[in-house]
Design an enzyme around this catalytic site. Structure first.
Site: not given
Length: 554
Positions: A2, A50, A75-76, A332, A335
């Site tokens: 969320c 969500l 959020n969690g 990193t 990529r």
């Protein structure tokens, strides 16, 4: 996944400020709500949802008739929410896993909000507003699996909070002052004056990597056999993460980490009687090592397997979009994010899976990076492992969150389960080192009983995700470097040190990423304190394929 957003003490009309909340709309495509807080004209809470648990009553900002003075956005997932209800006699009124946070905050008022946060088994970023006591409380989980940014200007009392930095940069205060990531494992308490302006009262670290949980655990390492304990705790870590009213699937590269997660997900879904087949998702260029290995694992497990096969042109084209979502220019991270971003887009558009389990965190916890073979001692390897875990929220955890949330998915990472990591880090440093030329030896051998995975899968050599998605003949990093050589000239690279004294780009690829980042987030290069690079080796590139110990799997 969320998106949360809040402002306190705004000098501007919050009806103007609140438009910034829509910059994180991708995190919660199912519903949206924004609330101006009564009697606090300069304070506003916003939420993009969500929907994963309790579709009917899980909307936020959350208030309860028993605690009308407390507002919550978070959020969690709180995996022990039912246990908390029993242990603390909370009398919750919904099935929403976040509701106990409101009850606990009120019940543990004397002990403080850090005591409340320490009772949560899960991943979270939360903002609580206590209107009766004029307090704002912010908190974030141990490893920063769920993101949180905030800006606080002490001179005028403005406080802004958001799941992603971009939701604060558009504010009149936030764009001029220090938008910073909120530190994992911390709680901050702010006092509000009559105009809603915030003053920082306290900052507390309630948890850190390796610290033993304070909450009642759902599984205990009762055996004298450490490998048995590792299996027990990791199975519990996966089991917790099946908590969902939406379809659960998994990322699958064919490497150790994702394969173990996928195998346990399939096993436990059968035991729980889940009706739908588990969907697994692999990404790569045609004939890439990861695609081949993932097919083999999927066939063994019997998953409904999906592949996203992409071209070099397709991957190169979305790099600017990926950097915007990441809010990072680390080599990193960028990529590795391209492939994950593409597969997340595929999952969102082509399937009904919403929750995806993934293998992030295993390399940091179990010393899976190839450079750990060069550690001078077990203790130095242990210190490096803990450092990586502490900083993970700025690198691989960030990648996992932004690439999935960018397409309205929720990622869950059982290797970063608080209980599992605290036990694993408590084991002797010598036992956690690479052995017999194999990284993550202890983790591999813990599942080497012939029941979960075939040995050739379990002992497949390490393949970095950003390398494994490309062909063996030409790595993804080589494709990107050739592309960037055309985008950046030699003079630009020579002058980079003047323009970017912090984390000065040393290669054309690094400069291309930095320039793209600065176009979106000017003068925010300090968000990345250092560029991720392997330790104890001499290399100018973070790719595993540049290291001497690298050995490609068959």
């Amino acid at each position: 996944m969320c998106g949360i957003w809040a402002v306190f003490g705004s000098e501007d009309d919050v009806s103007v400020q609140c438009h910034a909340v829509h910059k994180i709309g991708h995190r919660g495509p199912d519903a949206f709500r924004i609330e101006n807080i009564q009697h606090f004209e300069n304070c506003c809470l916003g939420f993009h949802r969500l929907s994963i648990v309790d579709d009917m009553l899980g909307m936020q900002p959350m208030r309860l008739y028993t605690h009308p003075q407390i507002w919550l956005i978070y959020n969690g997932e709180i995996y022990n929410h039912k246990q908390l209800d029993k242990d603390f006699k909370l009398n919750v009124s919904t099935n929403c896993d976040g509701e106990p946070m409101i009850h606990l905050y009120d019940k543990l008022r004397v002990e403080g909000p850090d005591a409340m946060a320490a009772q949560l088994d899960g991943v979270f970023a939360f903002c609580i507003m206590d209107t009766a006591n004029r307090k704002v409380i912010l908190g974030r989980d141990t490893y920063g699996v769920r993101p949180l940014f905030r800006v606080h200007t002490a001179d005028n009392g403005f406080l802004g909070v958001c799941s992603e930095a971009k939701g604060l940069l558009g504010l009149s205060h936030g764009s001029k002052n220090g938008v910073e990531p909120f530190l994992p494992g911390h709680v901050e308490v702010y006092k509000l004056d009559l105009q809603g302006r915030a003053t920082l009262e306290s900052r507390t670290c309630f948890n850190s990597p390796g610290q033993i949980p304070k909450y009642r655990t759902l599984a205990s390492p009762d055996s004298n056999n450490m490998k048995e304990n590792i299996r027990t705790l990791f199975e519990a870590a996966v089991s917790k993460r099946l908590m969902a009213d939406r379809r659960v699937g998994c990322m699958l590269s064919g490497g150790l980490d994702s394969s173990v997660v996928a195998a346990l997900l399939v096993k436990q879904s059968k035991e729980l009687g889940i009706k739908y087949p588990i969907q697994s998702f692999a990404v790569g260029m045609k004939n890439s090592p990861d695609l081949k290995a993932a097919r083999k694992v999927a066939k063994h497990l019997g998953t409904e397997h999906h592949e996203k096969i992409f071209t070099a042109e397709e991957a190169l084209e979305i790099i600017p979009e990926v950097i915007d979502k990441l809010e990072s220019y680390d080599i990193t991270t960028v990529r590795a994010s391209v492939g994950m971003y593409l597969i997340s887009k595929y999952i969102r558009n082509k399937t009904d899976t919403t929750v995806v389990l993934s293998g992030e965190g295993a390399d940091e916890l179990a010393q899976g990076y190839i450079y750990f073979h060069n550690a001078p001692s077990a203790e130095e390897a242990n210190e490096e492992s803990r450092r990586l875990l502490k900083d993970l929220y700025m690198y691989d955890v960030l990648r996992g969150d932004r690439t999935t949330a960018g397409h309205g998915l929720e990622i869950r990472v059982p290797f970063l389960d608080h209980q599992f990591t605290s036990y694993y880090l408590s084991l002797p440093a010598e036992d956690r080192q690479p052995k017999e030329g194999v990284e993550k030896f202890l983790l591999r051998s813990s599942f080497d009983d012939g029941k979960l995975l075939p040995r050739d899968i379990l002992w497949r050599p390490k393949e970095a995700f950003s390398d494994g998605i490309a062909s063996a003949e030409k790595s993804w990093f080589q494709i990107v470097q050739e592309h960037c050589d055309k985008k950046i000239n030699d003079t630009e690279l020579e002058e980079a040190i003047k323009k970017y004294p912090h984390n000065t780009p040393r290669t054309k690829e690094a400069l291309f990423y930095r320039k793209t980042f600065e176009e979106k987030f000017p003068e925010k290069g300090h968000w990345i304190p250092y560029m991720w690079m392997p330790k104890w080796v001499s290399t100018d590139d973070p790719s595993a394929r540049t290291l001497k110990h690298y050995k490609q799997s068959a």
